[in-house]
Each structure stands twice: as structure tokens, then as C-alpha cells.
Design an enzyme around this catalytic site. Structure first.
Site, PDB file in Angstrom:
ATOM      1  N   LYS A 161       0.873  -1.178   0.000  1.00  0.00           N
ATOM      2  CA  LYS A 161       0.000   0.000   0.000  1.00  0.00           C
ATOM      3  C   LYS A 161       0.912   1.231   0.000  1.00  0.00           C
ATOM      4  O   LYS A 161       1.426   1.628   1.032  1.00  0.00           O
ATOM      5  CB  LYS A 161      -0.900  -0.017   1.235  1.00  0.00           C
ATOM      6  CG  LYS A 161      -2.225   0.739   1.099  1.00  0.00           C
ATOM      7  CD  LYS A 161      -2.122   2.220   0.764  1.00  0.00           C
ATOM      8  CE  LYS A 161      -1.883   3.084   1.974  1.00  0.00           C
ATOM      9  NZ  LYS A 161      -1.763   4.542   1.605  1.00  0.00           N
TER      10      LYS A 161
ATOM     11  N   VAL B 211       1.461   7.873  12.939  1.00  0.00           N
ATOM     12  CA  VAL B 211       0.905   6.663  12.315  1.00  0.00           C
ATOM     13  C   VAL B 211       1.642   5.422  12.827  1.00  0.00           C
ATOM     14  O   VAL B 211       1.022   4.387  13.087  1.00  0.00           O
ATOM     15  CB  VAL B 211       0.958   6.763  10.767  1.00  0.00           C
ATOM     16  CG1 VAL B 211       0.520   5.455  10.125  1.00  0.00           C
ATOM     17  CG2 VAL B 211       0.077   7.910  10.283  1.00  0.00           C
ATOM     18  N   GLY B 212       2.946   5.546  13.020  1.00  0.00           N
ATOM     19  CA  GLY B 212       3.732   4.410  13.519  1.00  0.00           C
ATOM     20  C   GLY B 212       3.238   3.945  14.882  1.00  0.00           C
ATOM     21  O   GLY B 212       3.121   2.738  15.138  1.00  0.00           O
TER      22      GLY B 212
ATOM     23  N   GLY C 152       7.053   6.042   7.810  1.00  0.00           N
ATOM     24  CA  GLY C 152       6.189   7.217   7.741  1.00  0.00           C
ATOM     25  C   GLY C 152       6.254   7.999   9.040  1.00  0.00           C
ATOM     26  O   GLY C 152       7.288   8.008   9.719  1.00  0.00           O
ATOM     27  N   SER C 153       5.153   8.641   9.386  1.00  0.00           N
ATOM     28  CA  SER C 153       5.162   9.538  10.546  1.00  0.00           C
ATOM     29  C   SER C 153       5.124   8.752  11.859  1.00  0.00           C
ATOM     30  O   SER C 153       4.627   7.620  11.917  1.00  0.00           O
ATOM     31  CB  SER C 153       3.961  10.479  10.486  1.00  0.00           C
ATOM     32  OG  SER C 153       2.776   9.768  10.797  1.00  0.00           O
TER      33      SER C 153
ATOM     34  N   GLU D   7       9.540   2.616  10.813  1.00  0.00           N
ATOM     35  CA  GLU D   7      10.679   3.520  10.621  1.00  0.00           C
ATOM     36  C   GLU D   7      10.079   4.926  10.545  1.00  0.00           C
ATOM     37  O   GLU D   7       9.360   5.227   9.586  1.00  0.00           O
ATOM     38  CB  GLU D   7      11.381   3.130   9.305  1.00  0.00           C
ATOM     39  CG  GLU D   7      12.673   3.827   9.084  1.00  0.00           C
ATOM     40  CD  GLU D   7      13.565   3.689  10.290  1.00  0.00           C
ATOM     41  OE1 GLU D   7      13.977   4.732  10.814  1.00  0.00           O
ATOM     42  OE2 GLU D   7      13.828   2.547  10.731  1.00  0.00           O
TER      43      GLU D   7
ATOM     44  N   CYS E 288      13.371  11.802   6.282  1.00  0.00           N
ATOM     45  CA  CYS E 288      13.382  11.547   7.727  1.00  0.00           C
ATOM     46  C   CYS E 288      14.793  11.740   8.255  1.00  0.00           C
ATOM     47  O   CYS E 288      14.995  11.916   9.445  1.00  0.00           O
ATOM     48  CB  CYS E 288      12.817  10.183   8.061  1.00  0.00           C
ATOM     49  SG  CYS E 288      13.617   8.841   7.232  1.00  0.00           S
TER      50      CYS E 288
ATOM     51  N   GLU F 292       9.389  17.531  14.294  1.00  0.00           N
ATOM     52  CA  GLU F 292       9.785  17.303  12.905  1.00  0.00           C
ATOM     53  C   GLU F 292       8.890  18.149  11.993  1.00  0.00           C
ATOM     54  O   GLU F 292       7.669  17.982  11.973  1.00  0.00           O
ATOM     55  CB  GLU F 292       9.643  15.813  12.553  1.00  0.00           C
ATOM     56  CG  GLU F 292      10.170  15.494  11.162  1.00  0.00           C
ATOM     57  CD  GLU F 292      10.052  14.014  10.814  1.00  0.00           C
ATOM     58  OE1 GLU F 292       9.019  13.411  11.106  1.00  0.00           O
ATOM     59  OE2 GLU F 292      11.017  13.480  10.227  1.00  0.00           O
TER      60      GLU F 292
HETATM   61  C1  UN1 Z   1      13.996   8.791   4.361  1.00  0.00           C
HETATM   62  O1  UN1 Z   1      14.119   9.993   4.396  1.00  0.00           O
HETATM   63  O2  UN1 Z   1      12.938   8.271   4.801  1.00  0.00           O
HETATM   64  O3  UN1 Z   1      19.818   8.446   3.972  1.00  0.00           O
HETATM   65  C2  UN1 Z   1      15.005   7.874   3.783  1.00  0.00           C
HETATM   66  C3  UN1 Z   1      19.088   9.057   3.183  1.00  0.00           C
HETATM   67  C4  UN1 Z   1      18.392   8.283   2.096  1.00  0.00           C
HETATM   68  C5  UN1 Z   1      17.168   7.622   2.632  1.00  0.00           C
HETATM   69  C6  UN1 Z   1      16.246   8.547   3.347  1.00  0.00           C
HETATM   70  N1  UN1 Z   1      19.302   7.316   1.566  1.00  0.00           N
HETATM   71  O4  UN1 Z   1      18.911  10.262   3.252  1.00  0.00           O
END
Ligand code: UN1
Length: 501
Positions: A180, A237-238, A233-234, A255, A289, A390
Site C-alpha cells: 500500500k 501513524v507508527g 512514515g510519521s 521507521e 526523515c 519534525e
Molecule cells: C527517508 O528519508 O525516509 O539516507 C530515507 C538518506 C536516504 C534515505 C532517506 N538514503 O537520506
């Protein structure tokens, strides 16, 4: 908004067939740089669509898991090679659908290619260990077995890399998948699934259901036929996924967010640090992230660093990422744009100093899209919301510290723990920081973004629940460990009891 006449209608892929949502409802994918451009119309799936996809995945499971791993690996390698052949075309689709500038979109596809090759290459690697038994004529060993059908839910910011981190290992392990993808980037996800089909993946092994998190995603995490959920994701939600999966004792890996610091020491190569901060904070318009969203700068170099940073930020070119001279693309959608802008208001109210930016961009190059000016707040205190929460946009906060200890303490003062960095020319500081920074990833003299797939990716504290994507740990979240004892003595041997060895 009315659906444009020309917009193509796409379908879910369930058991290898193109199917509409049962409800007939749809949603659109639009270009965040030119919001009037519709890239496609996708099924807005619900519970019944998810149930059909899970059923298809369950049917496909026995024969997929019984295929030898090296044969599964052959198909995955082919998928990686197809990604490589189509890299440019996929990158262009990504820039249009997600907004990141073309060189970054190419990088995103490259990360998927790397992951595919890496995982496919592991198809003949060990899946367990053989250890000595305490008894004669007895073997003790482990193997890894697939979980069954797994649900993979991925974000829009890395529309090909992140699904690849999860889909390739899930499939190599012998699982079947219901995927999804984020509602903002369905076309990229479909292109990825089509590549797996073309590579020869049997029908039903990888199914895709498009839709919203609260509808299709929710149905997936609640489905009893799904053995594990893998989500990026956020944090909000996690946490919800954790509650739902916890209640039914379903495996899950999440993650989540980050508020990643770069420490700039007084002995750092300052222009290197400025370059790193620019790339880390404003690459992907700050929508990673791993984005370097906090700059923790030694008092002795603070003014010079900030001056150089501001000068460079003012020179950043915003616009459509297909234009190769553009450095900062749009943000993903209007809601995110408003959220990012609301943080500028919060920063002002908290008394931080707005150095540059702070507005929704309004230039001819940004008209019709969702662009935010690269924004720098200085004199930020660690207690401020803009230093803690964030923002997921092109906003960076600069904190002033008196020395190494204070810098590390400030860096660790976060509920998140994904990635952290230090710029220094002092090897003692570098190693002390490697030890003291409480994050899953640490960089020395490089920004907090840019992880490579051959090392595990993930964070501590509220960034996740202890799992890692990619690297040598890639298979763990998609497999169960089975311990096996084989006694070929022909008599009853009692572990821990028979000591006449
Ligand atoms: C993400 O932002 O969810 O290390 C992943 C990094 C990328 C992956 C980011 N290779 O910035």
C-alpha cells in the site's frame, strides 16, 4: 477539483489482474510543481479490496516459498536490471509526481537498483548457523523462514527506494506481499510493481492496493491474514500501527521521524560544513526523515557559519525539478505547505530569529505549485518547538553551543534518534561523538542524509521500534528464526541431564 479529461485511470494489481476498487471510488495523483497537472487516477481502495489482495497473496505463498531462494533471487536481479534500464524514465516520473529534483530522483531510483542487486546477490548466502550440540551424534542449527503474507506501507518522500528496501528482502525470504504505497505517489509505486511483473514474478506474489492510509492502510494492518507490517512514515501513524499490531500480536516494524542534528565544532572545515548543512537541510526540500533539521554550532564559529549559510541559502534556485538548474523543488502538497508555514509562525512566537525565508514562495518559477522558501531560524533554544518537532520541510534551526559536551547534550535532547553528524578535524571529538550520539546512524564530516543500502538503516527512541531496513539486517523483519535439532544417535538423549559425554 474536476478530473482532467486526459488523466489515465489506473488499477490495483491483485493476483496479477488489473482491478478497480469495489466501491468504484478514485483519487488523483497530481504534480506538486504544477498542481493542475494530473498524472493519473487511482482506485481508492477499502477493506474489501485489501481482503482480496491478502487472499491472493495467501494463495500465491506456498509455491513462492517453495521455489529455491536462488531462483527467487534470479527474478529479483532481473527486476533490479530493469530498474537500471529504465532509470531515467522512472526518475522523470518521480520528479513529476513527488517533486524532488531530477538528480535526486535519479538517486532514489539508484538506491532501489542498489538494494535489488544487493538482496538478489544474497540469495545464495547463509540463512542460519550450525552450532555444536552438547550431545554426541546430534546437530543443532538455525534457518530463517518466511512469515507468510506481509503488508508493506511506504511514504511518498522516497517513492522507489523505500519500497525497495522492504519489497526485495520480503520477496527473497519467500513472503508474498500486499503493498500500500502513499497516496501522493501511486504512479511511482505502480511502475515498480510493473517491473517486478516484467521480471517474471508470479501473479499474486506482489499485490498493490492504492488508497488512503486511514482506509486501505488501516484495513491492511488489521487483516488477520497479514503476518507482519513494515511501515515507514510519521511517528503518529507508527504509534497507531504499534497499537493495532500489538493488540493482535502481529509483527511490525516502523521507521519513523527524525530531528537530525549536525554539530559544527570550532575546528571544522567551515565551508565543508556549510555545504553539508545546505545539502542536508534543503535537499529533497527537507522532506527526508534523515534531513539535517538542527544545526548545532560552536560559539566561536557561529557568526561566520550563519553568515555563509545565509548567503548560500539566498542563492538556492527553486522551481520545477525537471529543470536541471533547479536546486529545491516543491513540497508534496498543500497540507504540508501549510504545516511548514505554520512552524514559521511558531518559531516567530517562540522568539527565534528568522534569518531568511519564512514565506510561501511566490515567483514565476513557483507559480501553480507548492513551494516554500528555504528557511533558517537562528538563536534557537533546545526547548523550542521548532527545535524539537519534525517539520518535514525546508526549515532549519541553528543552535549556539559553548563546546563539545554541550553540543552532544543538545544533539541528544530529542525524542527522535535517527541520524546525527559532527563536523570536526579533531579525531578525538569525532570518535567521542561516534560513541556519545544517541542515534541509529552517525556521520563524521558529512551531513545526516545519504545512507547507503549496505549498512542497516534505522533509529533509536521514537524513530522506530528497534528494527532496521537494508544492510546485513535487511532480512530480519521479514523472517522468523527456526532452531532445529537433529539427533542421529538412535537413542533418547536428554539435554542438560545426560552428562556421560
Ligand atoms: C527517508 O528519508 O525516509 O539516507 C530515507 C538518506 C536516504 C534515505 C532517506 N538514503 O537520506
Amino acid at each position: 477539483m474536476p478530473v482532467a479529461q486526459s488523466a489515465q485511470l489506473f488499477h490495483n494489481v491483485i493476483a496479477g489482474k488489473r482491478v478497480e476498487s469495489r466501491s468504484g471510488n478514485t483519487f488523483e495523483s497530481r504534480n506538486p510543481a504544477h498542481w493542475d497537472q494530473v498524472l493519473g487516477v487511482f482506485p481508492r481502495s477499502g477493506k474489501e479490496d485489501v481482503a482480496a489482495a491478502v487472499a491472493a497473496a495467501q494463495v500465491a505463498f506456498p509455491s513462492w516459498r517453495s521455489l529455491p531462494a536462488p531462483s527467487r533471487g534470479e527474478i529479483l536481479l532481473k527486476a533490479a536490471m530493469l530498474l537500471e534500464q529504465r532509470k531515467e524514465e522512472l526518475a522523470r516520473t518521480m520528479t513529476q509526481e513527488m517533486g524532488k529534483v531530477l538528480i535526486e530522483a535519479r538517486g532514489d531510483v539508484q538506491e532501489a537498483i542498489d538494494m535489488g542487486k544487493y538482496i538478489a546477490g544474497g540469495a545464495r548466502r547463509p540463512t542460519g548457523e550450525t552450532v555444536p550440540s552438547e550431545l554426541r551424534n546430534k546437530w543443532a542449527m538455525t534457518t530463517r523462514v518466511p512469515i507468510g503474507t506481509v503488508g508493506i506501507i511506504t511514504p511518498w518522500n522516497f517513492p522507489m527506494a523505500i519500497p525497495s528496501w522492504k519489497i526485495f528482502p520480503a520477496l527473497l525470504a519467500g513472503n508474498t506481499v500486499v503493498f500500500k504505497p502513499a497516496e501522493d505517489t501511486p504512479l511511482c509505486a505502480l511502475r515498480l510493481v510493473e517491473i517486478f511483473e516484467e521480471a517474471g514474478l508470479p501473479a499474486g506474489v506482489l499485490n498493490i492496493v492504492f488508497g488512503l492510509g486511514e482506509e486501505a492502510g488501516e484495513a491492511l494492518i488489521r487483516h488477520p491474514g497479514v503476518g507482519a507490517i513494515a511501515f515507514t512514515g510519521s511517528s503518529e501513524v507508527g504509534a497507531h500501527i504499534g497499537e493495532v499490531c500489538g493488540a493482535s500480536l502481529k509483527r511490525y516494524s516502523v521507521e519513523l521521524g527524525g530531528k537530525n542534528p549536525i554539530i559544527v565544532m570550532d575546528d571544522a572545515d567551515l565551508s565543508l560544513a556549510v555545504d553539508g548543512a545546505l545539502w542536508g537541510a534543503f535537499g529533497t526540500s527537507g522532506q527526508r526523515c534523515t534531513a539535517s533539521s538542527r544545526l548545532i554550532v560552536h560559539d566561536k564559529v557561529y557568526d561566520r557559519f550563519l553568515g555563509e549559510l545565509k548567503e548560500h541559502v539566498l542563492g538556492l534556485r527553486l522551481g520545477d525539478g525537471l529543470d536541471e538548474s533547479v536546486e529545491v523543488g516543491p513540497v508534496i502538497n498543500e497540507k504540508q505547505l501549510e504545516r511548514i508555514h505554520s512552524y514559521t509562525g511558531i518559531g516567530r512566537e517562540e522568539g527565534a530569529k528568522l534569518v531568511t525565508g519564512g514565506n510561501i514562495a511566490k515567483t514565476p518559477a513557483t507559480a501553480g505549485g507548492f513551494f516554500y522558501e528555504p528557511t533558517v531560524f537562528a538563536e534557537v533554544a533546545p526547548t523550542m518547538r521548532i527545535a524539537k518537532e519534525e517539520i518535514f520541510g525546508p526549515t532549519v534551526v541553528v543552535l549556539r553551543v559553548a563546546g563539545f559536551e554541550e553540543a552532544v547534550a543538545a544533539a541528544n535532547e530529542s525524542s527522535y534518534g535517527l541520524s546525527a553528524s559532527i563536523y570536526t578535524s579533531n579525531v578525538n571529538y569525532a570518535f567521542a561523538a561516534m560513541e556519545a550520539l544517541n542515534t541509529g546512524i552517525v556521520y563524521v564530516n558529512a551531513p545526516t542524509i545519504g545512507a547507503e543500502i549496505q549498512l542497516p538503516f534505522g533509529g533509536v527512541k521514537s524513530t522506530g521500534n528497534g528494527h532496521r531496513d537494508a544492510g546485513t539486517l535487511a532480512m530480519e523483519q521479514f523472517t522468523e528464526v527456526k532452531s532445529i535439532y537433529v539427533d542421529f544417535s538412535g537413542r533418547l538423549q536428554r539435554a542438560q541431564i545426560d552428562t556421560d559425554r
